[in-house]
Design a protein around this motif. Structure first.
Motif, PDB file in Angstrom:
ATOM      1  N   ASN A  67     -76.746  -1.266 -66.265  1.00  0.00           N
ATOM      2  CA  ASN A  67     -78.112  -0.817 -66.542  1.00  0.00           C
ATOM      3  C   ASN A  67     -79.141  -1.534 -65.664  1.00  0.00           C
ATOM      4  OD1 ASN A  67     -79.999   0.793 -67.894  1.00  0.00           O
ATOM      5  ND2 ASN A  67     -80.394  -0.780 -69.442  1.00  0.00           N
ATOM      6  N   GLU A  68     -78.822  -1.662 -64.393  1.00  0.00           N
ATOM      7  CA  GLU A  68     -79.717  -2.357 -63.462  1.00  0.00           C
ATOM      8  C   GLU A  68     -80.515  -1.396 -62.576  1.00  0.00           C
ATOM      9  OE1 GLU A  68     -76.988  -6.395 -62.930  1.00  0.00           O
ATOM     10  OE2 GLU A  68     -77.044  -4.898 -61.328  1.00  0.00           O
ATOM     11  N   MET A  69     -80.107  -0.130 -62.547  1.00  0.00           N
ATOM     12  CA  MET A  69     -80.783   0.852 -61.703  1.00  0.00           C
ATOM     13  C   MET A  69     -81.814   1.633 -62.506  1.00  0.00           C
ATOM     14  SD  MET A  69     -78.034   2.704 -59.202  1.00  0.00           S
ATOM     15  CE  MET A  69     -77.264   1.887 -57.817  1.00  0.00           C
ATOM     16  N   SER A  70     -82.869   2.041 -61.841  1.00  0.00           N
ATOM     17  CA  SER A  70     -83.840   2.943 -62.460  1.00  0.00           C
ATOM     18  C   SER A  70     -83.225   4.338 -62.564  1.00  0.00           C
ATOM     19  CB  SER A  70     -85.112   3.012 -61.609  1.00  0.00           C
ATOM     20  OG  SER A  70     -84.836   3.653 -60.368  1.00  0.00           O
ATOM     21  N   HIS A  71     -83.872   5.194 -63.349  1.00  0.00           N
ATOM     22  CA  HIS A  71     -83.391   6.577 -63.472  1.00  0.00           C
ATOM     23  C   HIS A  71     -83.342   7.254 -62.107  1.00  0.00           C
ATOM     24  CE1 HIS A  71     -82.943  10.728 -64.696  1.00  0.00           C
ATOM     25  NE2 HIS A  71     -84.080  11.031 -64.098  1.00  0.00           N
ATOM     26  N   THR A  72     -84.374   7.042 -61.297  1.00  0.00           N
ATOM     27  CA  THR A  72     -84.423   7.674 -59.972  1.00  0.00           C
ATOM     28  C   THR A  72     -83.269   7.210 -59.094  1.00  0.00           C
ATOM     29  OG1 THR A  72     -86.831   7.889 -60.069  1.00  0.00           O
ATOM     30  CG2 THR A  72     -85.818   7.987 -57.884  1.00  0.00           C
ATOM     31  N   GLU A  73     -82.934   5.924 -59.153  1.00  0.00           N
ATOM     32  CA  GLU A  73     -81.828   5.395 -58.352  1.00  0.00           C
ATOM     33  C   GLU A  73     -80.493   5.958 -58.818  1.00  0.00           C
ATOM     34  OE1 GLU A  73     -83.483   1.007 -57.011  1.00  0.00           O
ATOM     35  OE2 GLU A  73     -82.793   1.288 -59.072  1.00  0.00           O
ATOM     36  N   ARG A  74     -80.306   6.039 -60.149  1.00  0.00           N
ATOM     37  CA  ARG A  74     -79.063   6.618 -60.676  1.00  0.00           C
ATOM     38  C   ARG A  74     -78.962   8.087 -60.306  1.00  0.00           C
ATOM     39  NH1 ARG A  74     -80.717   4.226 -65.460  1.00  0.00           N
ATOM     40  NH2 ARG A  74     -80.845   6.288 -66.452  1.00  0.00           N
ATOM     41  N   TYR A  75     -80.097   8.765 -60.354  1.00  0.00           N
ATOM     42  CA  TYR A  75     -80.128  10.190 -60.001  1.00  0.00           C
ATOM     43  C   TYR A  75     -79.678  10.388 -58.550  1.00  0.00           C
ATOM     44  CZ  TYR A  75     -82.037  14.883 -59.236  1.00  0.00           C
ATOM     45  OH  TYR A  75     -82.184  16.210 -58.918  1.00  0.00           O
ATOM     46  N   ARG A  76     -80.216   9.590 -57.656  1.00  0.00           N
ATOM     47  CA  ARG A  76     -79.853   9.722 -56.241  1.00  0.00           C
ATOM     48  C   ARG A  76     -78.375   9.432 -56.014  1.00  0.00           C
ATOM     49  NH1 ARG A  76     -85.301   6.657 -53.975  1.00  0.00           N
ATOM     50  NH2 ARG A  76     -86.675   8.488 -54.091  1.00  0.00           N
ATOM     51  N   PHE A  77     -77.834   8.472 -56.774  1.00  0.00           N
ATOM     52  CA  PHE A  77     -76.410   8.183 -56.647  1.00  0.00           C
ATOM     53  C   PHE A  77     -75.575   9.366 -57.146  1.00  0.00           C
ATOM     54  CE2 PHE A  77     -72.317   6.537 -57.920  1.00  0.00           C
ATOM     55  CZ  PHE A  77     -71.987   5.679 -56.878  1.00  0.00           C
ATOM     56  N   ALA A  78     -75.948   9.916 -58.299  1.00  0.00           N
ATOM     57  CA  ALA A  78     -75.212  11.048 -58.856  1.00  0.00           C
ATOM     58  C   ALA A  78     -75.318  12.286 -57.973  1.00  0.00           C
ATOM     59  CB  ALA A  78     -75.715  11.356 -60.266  1.00  0.00           C
ATOM     60  N   MET A  79     -76.389  12.385 -57.186  1.00  0.00           N
ATOM     61  CA  MET A  79     -76.552  13.533 -56.300  1.00  0.00           C
ATOM     62  C   MET A  79     -75.476  13.585 -55.211  1.00  0.00           C
ATOM     63  SD  MET A  79     -78.931  15.710 -57.120  1.00  0.00           S
ATOM     64  CE  MET A  79     -79.324  16.539 -55.586  1.00  0.00           C
ATOM     65  N   ARG A  80     -74.766  12.490 -55.005  1.00  0.00           N
ATOM     66  CA  ARG A  80     -73.631  12.535 -54.087  1.00  0.00           C
ATOM     67  C   ARG A  80     -72.592  13.539 -54.585  1.00  0.00           C
ATOM     68  NH1 ARG A  80     -72.185   6.191 -52.728  1.00  0.00           N
ATOM     69  NH2 ARG A  80     -74.328   5.411 -52.506  1.00  0.00           N
ATOM     70  N   PHE A  81     -72.400  13.544 -55.897  1.00  0.00           N
ATOM     71  CA  PHE A  81     -71.471  14.500 -56.485  1.00  0.00           C
ATOM     72  C   PHE A  81     -72.003  15.921 -56.352  1.00  0.00           C
ATOM     73  CE2 PHE A  81     -70.774  17.070 -60.351  1.00  0.00           C
ATOM     74  CZ  PHE A  81     -69.433  17.396 -60.144  1.00  0.00           C
ATOM     75  N   VAL A  82     -73.309  16.094 -56.584  1.00  0.00           N
ATOM     76  CA  VAL A  82     -73.916  17.422 -56.495  1.00  0.00           C
ATOM     77  C   VAL A  82     -73.738  18.001 -55.092  1.00  0.00           C
ATOM     78  CG1 VAL A  82     -76.094  18.702 -56.632  1.00  0.00           C
ATOM     79  CG2 VAL A  82     -75.573  16.921 -58.313  1.00  0.00           C
ATOM     80  N   SER A  95     -83.798  15.146 -65.348  1.00  0.00           N
ATOM     81  CA  SER A  95     -82.669  15.093 -66.251  1.00  0.00           C
ATOM     82  C   SER A  95     -82.517  16.494 -66.833  1.00  0.00           C
ATOM     83  CB  SER A  95     -82.884  14.051 -67.348  1.00  0.00           C
ATOM     84  OG  SER A  95     -81.693  13.867 -68.093  1.00  0.00           O
ATOM     85  N   PHE A  96     -81.633  16.666 -67.804  1.00  0.00           N
ATOM     86  CA  PHE A  96     -81.431  18.003 -68.349  1.00  0.00           C
ATOM     87  C   PHE A  96     -80.981  17.913 -69.798  1.00  0.00           C
ATOM     88  CE2 PHE A  96     -77.763  16.612 -65.917  1.00  0.00           C
ATOM     89  CZ  PHE A  96     -76.694  16.785 -66.790  1.00  0.00           C
ATOM     90  N   VAL A  97     -81.097  19.037 -70.480  1.00  0.00           N
ATOM     91  CA  VAL A  97     -80.680  19.152 -71.871  1.00  0.00           C
ATOM     92  C   VAL A  97     -79.403  19.984 -71.899  1.00  0.00           C
ATOM     93  CG1 VAL A  97     -81.334  19.941 -74.180  1.00  0.00           C
ATOM     94  CG2 VAL A  97     -83.083  19.046 -72.616  1.00  0.00           C
ATOM     95  N   ILE A  98     -78.411  19.509 -72.673  1.00  0.00           N
ATOM     96  CA  ILE A  98     -77.107  20.167 -72.658  1.00  0.00           C
ATOM     97  C   ILE A  98     -76.504  20.155 -74.061  1.00  0.00           C
ATOM     98  CG2 ILE A  98     -75.912  18.005 -72.039  1.00  0.00           C
ATOM     99  CD1 ILE A  98     -73.977  19.740 -70.368  1.00  0.00           C
ATOM    100  N   ALA A  99     -75.710  21.173 -74.365  1.00  0.00           N
ATOM    101  CA  ALA A  99     -74.976  21.200 -75.629  1.00  0.00           C
ATOM    102  C   ALA A  99     -73.994  20.037 -75.659  1.00  0.00           C
ATOM    103  CB  ALA A  99     -74.238  22.522 -75.786  1.00  0.00           C
TER     104      ALA A  99
END
Length: 245
Positions: free
Chosen positions: A30-45, A97-101
């Motif tokens: 839990n050391e990254m901001s939401h924006t930093e985590r988002y950019r990392f996850a975008m590698r998968f996208v 972020s997003f909302v999901i079932a």
């Protein structure tokens, strides 16, 4: 022949396992901001669309004010399992972020992506869960976070036809007094449909429409706002269909 997803997983299994391990570590520390985590996850996208051979054609990027630090609700029509990730690809570095079932959010690797991006899981058969999650969304919208949400909830190869829009999610926008950005997806239902699992590049479309500001809807209740957003997306679908005729 296999499926687009099957071929992508086989090709990238070791990369996926490595990304999953790294993201879990990031979440735990839990050391990254939401924006930093988002950019990392975008590698998968990016990997997903490249190897799925899905080309997201985007219009209306100018409707996104990337300098605005206020929260906003991005409301899309729901077509299939690829919808949220298609919107994120179109938005690029505009962290959301997003909302999901809840039941759809715990699969291998995808569950880790949901955690990394701060997705809100809703149990649609549990009213208390819905109330709690929507209250959390209001609070985070007020803090400047952005959420992708699909008022149609379920999906099933609707082939670019709008289904019923449910109203509860619009109460979050009314309470937060935030802008709403309608998103019109077109042909994303084809990504997982059995008739489109060949190796050809598949074009899908993400049309980012003009924002609806709070001043434009403050006189509406959640049903009226729901109808306004649905009519806005329907107008874009009608425009596309008229061009194709």
């Amino acid at each position: 022949m296999g499926t687009r997803l099957g071929r992508t997983i086989r090709k990238n299994i070791f990369t996926i396992l490595n990304l999953d391990r790294k993201m879990k570590k990031i979440i735990k520390k839990n050391e990254m901001s939401h924006t930093e985590r988002y950019r990392f996850a975008m590698r998968f996208v990016d990997m997903y669309h490249r190897d799925m051979k899905v080309n997201v054609i985007t219009t209306g990027v100018e409707n996104i004010d990337k300098e605005n630090t206020k929260g906003c609700l991005l409301v899309g029509n729901h077509q299939g399992k690829s919808d949220a990730i298609s919107i994120m690809h179109a938005l690029n570095d505009f962290a959301t972020s997003f909302v999901i079932a809840d039941k759809a959010s715990h699969g291998f690797f995808f569950g880790t992506v949901c955690d990394a991006m701060g997705a809100k899981r809703i149990k649609f058969d549990d009213l208390r869960s819905q109330v709690l999650v929507y209250n959390e969304i209001v609070n985070e919208l007020n803090e400047g976070k952005r959420f992708i949400i699909f008022p149609e909830a379920g999906y099933g190869d609707n082939r670019n036809e709008l289904q019923e829009f449910h109203t509860p999610c619009f109460q979050t926008a009314i309470k937060a007094k935030c802008p709403i950005i309608p998103i019109c997806l077109y042909d994303t239902w084809k990504v997982y449909h059995e008739d489109f699992q060949n190796r050809k590049v598949l074009d899908v479309y993400c049309h980012i429409l003009k924002p609806i500001q709070y001043e434009d809807y403050k006189h509406l209740d959640k049903k009226g706002l729901c109808n306004l957003v649905k009519e806005t997306i329907q107008a874009k679908l009608d425009e596309i269909n008229n061009k194709e005729d």
